[in-house]
Design a protein around this motif. Sequence first.
Motif, PDB file in Angstrom:
ATOM      1  N   GLU A   1       0.836  -1.208   0.000  1.00  0.00           N
ATOM      2  CA  GLU A   1       0.000   0.000   0.000  1.00  0.00           C
ATOM      3  C   GLU A   1       0.872   1.259   0.000  1.00  0.00           C
ATOM      4  O   GLU A   1       0.567   2.236  -0.679  1.00  0.00           O
ATOM      5  N   PHE A   2       1.955   1.219   0.767  1.00  0.00           N
ATOM      6  CA  PHE A   2       2.876   2.354   0.832  1.00  0.00           C
ATOM      7  C   PHE A   2       3.489   2.608  -0.549  1.00  0.00           C
ATOM      8  O   PHE A   2       3.548   3.748  -1.020  1.00  0.00           O
ATOM      9  N   ARG A   3       3.935   1.525  -1.194  1.00  0.00           N
ATOM     10  CA  ARG A   3       4.512   1.645  -2.534  1.00  0.00           C
ATOM     11  C   ARG A   3       3.495   2.186  -3.533  1.00  0.00           C
ATOM     12  O   ARG A   3       3.829   3.004  -4.391  1.00  0.00           O
ATOM     13  N   LEU A   4       2.261   1.741  -3.434  1.00  0.00           N
ATOM     14  CA  LEU A   4       1.218   2.217  -4.344  1.00  0.00           C
ATOM     15  C   LEU A   4       0.931   3.704  -4.143  1.00  0.00           C
ATOM     16  O   LEU A   4       0.721   4.434  -5.113  1.00  0.00           O
ATOM     17  N   GLU A   5       0.943   4.154  -2.896  1.00  0.00           N
ATOM     18  CA  GLU A   5       0.742   5.587  -2.630  1.00  0.00           C
ATOM     19  C   GLU A   5       1.875   6.403  -3.231  1.00  0.00           C
ATOM     20  O   GLU A   5       1.656   7.469  -3.800  1.00  0.00           O
ATOM     21  N   LYS A   6       3.108   5.902  -3.108  1.00  0.00           N
ATOM     22  CA  LYS A   6       4.262   6.592  -3.692  1.00  0.00           C
ATOM     23  C   LYS A   6       4.133   6.628  -5.212  1.00  0.00           C
ATOM     24  O   LYS A   6       4.434   7.642  -5.849  1.00  0.00           O
ATOM     25  N   ALA A   7       3.685   5.533  -5.794  1.00  0.00           N
ATOM     26  CA  ALA A   7       3.496   5.473  -7.250  1.00  0.00           C
ATOM     27  C   ALA A   7       2.442   6.485  -7.683  1.00  0.00           C
ATOM     28  O   ALA A   7       2.613   7.177  -8.696  1.00  0.00           O
ATOM     29  N   LYS A   8       1.380   6.594  -6.916  1.00  0.00           N
ATOM     30  CA  LYS A   8       0.316   7.546  -7.241  1.00  0.00           C
ATOM     31  C   LYS A   8       0.857   8.982  -7.218  1.00  0.00           C
ATOM     32  O   LYS A   8       0.548   9.783  -8.091  1.00  0.00           O
ATOM     33  N   GLU A   9       1.708   9.284  -6.229  1.00  0.00           N
ATOM     34  CA  GLU A   9       2.340  10.612  -6.161  1.00  0.00           C
ATOM     35  C   GLU A   9       3.174  10.872  -7.419  1.00  0.00           C
ATOM     36  O   GLU A   9       3.120  11.964  -7.990  1.00  0.00           O
ATOM     37  N   LEU A  10       3.959   9.879  -7.820  1.00  0.00           N
ATOM     38  CA  LEU A  10       4.804  10.040  -9.009  1.00  0.00           C
ATOM     39  C   LEU A  10       3.950  10.197 -10.272  1.00  0.00           C
ATOM     40  O   LEU A  10       4.295  10.988 -11.150  1.00  0.00           O
ATOM     41  N   LEU A  11       2.864   9.471 -10.360  1.00  0.00           N
ATOM     42  CA  LEU A  11       1.966   9.597 -11.515  1.00  0.00           C
ATOM     43  C   LEU A  11       1.367  11.003 -11.584  1.00  0.00           C
ATOM     44  O   LEU A  11       1.196  11.550 -12.664  1.00  0.00           O
ATOM     45  N   ARG A  12       1.071  11.567 -10.423  1.00  0.00           N
ATOM     46  CA  ARG A  12       0.518  12.923 -10.383  1.00  0.00           C
ATOM     47  C   ARG A  12       1.511  13.946 -10.938  1.00  0.00           C
ATOM     48  O   ARG A  12       1.114  14.937 -11.517  1.00  0.00           O
ATOM     49  N   ARG A  13       2.786  13.692 -10.737  1.00  0.00           N
ATOM     50  CA  ARG A  13       3.820  14.621 -11.234  1.00  0.00           C
ATOM     51  C   ARG A  13       4.009  14.523 -12.743  1.00  0.00           C
ATOM     52  O   ARG A  13       4.586  15.417 -13.351  1.00  0.00           O
TER      53      ARG A  13
END
Length: 109
Positions: free
Chosen positions: A57-69
């Motif tokens: 879940e932590f990794r997925l949240e980080k991925a979501k942040e990167l996708l937003r950028r």
Amino acid sequence: MQDELLLELLFCKLEENFQNPEFDVTEYCQATAMSKSQLYRKTIDLTGLSPNILLKEFRLEKAKELLRRKRYSISQITFDTGFTSPSYFTKCFKNKYGLLPMGYVELLK
């Protein structure tokens, strides 16, 4: 107070190690100086999630942040967040957020 410190430690170790695909529950135990059963019990008590699920879940949240950028490709984000397979990453992302990573990027436009 002790629970807050432990929760901080759990997330601090995730933050330090989430990009490492070798970081798993065994490594998590070493990083937090706990046995597997202790780590499991504490993460369930404090987050409601097992250590494995918490890491994913932590990794997925980080991925979501990167996708937003919007600066990185999906395969780059896959590896930058500690996933080893773009197809597995995509599957996990869809299960958690209900859409594929590219679909998420499209929604941001």
